[in-house]
Design an enzyme around this catalytic site. Structure first.
Site, short mmCIF file in Angstrom:
data_model
loop_
_atom_site.label_atom_id
_atom_site.label_comp_id
_atom_site.label_asym_id
_atom_site.label_seq_id
_atom_site.Cartn_x
_atom_site.Cartn_y
_atom_site.Cartn_z
N LYS A 210 1.06 -1.25 -0.08
CA LYS A 210 -0.28 -0.21 0.06
C LYS A 210 0.92 1.10 -0.10
CE LYS A 210 -3.96 -2.11 2.33
NZ LYS A 210 -4.10 -2.76 0.87
N CYS A 211 1.56 1.85 -1.19
CA CYS A 211 2.63 2.49 -0.90
C CYS A 211 2.85 2.88 -2.13
CB CYS A 211 4.29 1.65 -0.71
SG CYS A 211 5.49 2.94 -1.18
N GLY A 212 3.35 3.90 -1.93
CA GLY A 212 3.42 4.93 -3.77
C GLY A 212 4.69 4.15 -4.52
N PHE A 213 4.72 3.43 -3.83
CA PHE A 213 6.10 2.97 -5.41
C PHE A 213 5.84 1.23 -5.41
CE2 PHE A 213 9.35 5.89 -2.51
CZ PHE A 213 9.01 6.37 -3.93
N THR A 214 4.48 0.98 -5.15
CA THR A 214 3.77 -0.76 -4.57
C THR A 214 4.05 -0.68 -6.48
OG1 THR A 214 2.58 -0.28 -2.65
CG2 THR A 214 2.34 -2.32 -4.08
#
Length: 162
Positions: free
Chosen positions: A38-42
């Protein structure tokens, strides 16, 4: 940790709950990444999988270590992580149990990685999810990449090590 301890001596737990060392990866080029769903980098999962598929036959192993230390971005249990990675990004590279990469409970593998390749301004701390460490075939940690570094751009560093 002993000074002479090799990366291959590190004990890890697979996402399925099996304990093992990294010995099965001896002689391979490793890209070790702390991941989160659930990360912007996912979306980098797609690039990591593409890198793995492109170079796996030549000796690259991408190893994913879920981490929930940054903004609670990996809240799931092992089954939820496996399902997310499989269904969303068709991840086929090895995934391991959640680890801590900073603080007093830092996993020994990450203690070794961080001391071998320091970050910005000599800091050992991992700043966010999707920090990546490149390990050559002899187990030497040769490069550390920021979360913003895309897997696609790492290919140029992987190629000569294969």
């Amino acid at each position: 940790m002993q000074e002479s301890q090799s990366i291959y001596d590190m004990e890890v737990t697979t996402l399925e709950g099996e304990r093992q060392t990294l010995e099965p990866y001896r002689g391979k080029v490793l890209l070790i990444v702390n991941v989160a769903s659930k990360c912007g980098f996912t979306p980098q999962y797609a690039g990591l999988e593409a890198l793995y598929r492109s170079y796996h036959d030549r000796g690259l192993a991408v190893l994913g270590f879920p981490c929930d230390q940054f903004g609670h971005q990996e809240p799931g249990n092992a089954e939820e992580i496996r399902s997310f990675c499989s269904l969303t990004y068709q991840v086929s590279f090895p995934m391991f149990a959640k680890v801590e990469v900073n603080g007093p409970e830092t996993h020994p593998l990450y203690r070794l990685l961080k001391s071998a390749q320091k970050g910005l301004l000599g800091s050992e701390a991992i700043k966010w999810n999707f920090t990546k460490f490149l390990v050559n075939r002899t187990g030497e940690v040769v490069q550390r990449y920021a979360p913003t570094t895309t897997p696609e751009s790492i290919a140029q560093d992987v190629e000569p090590l294969l």
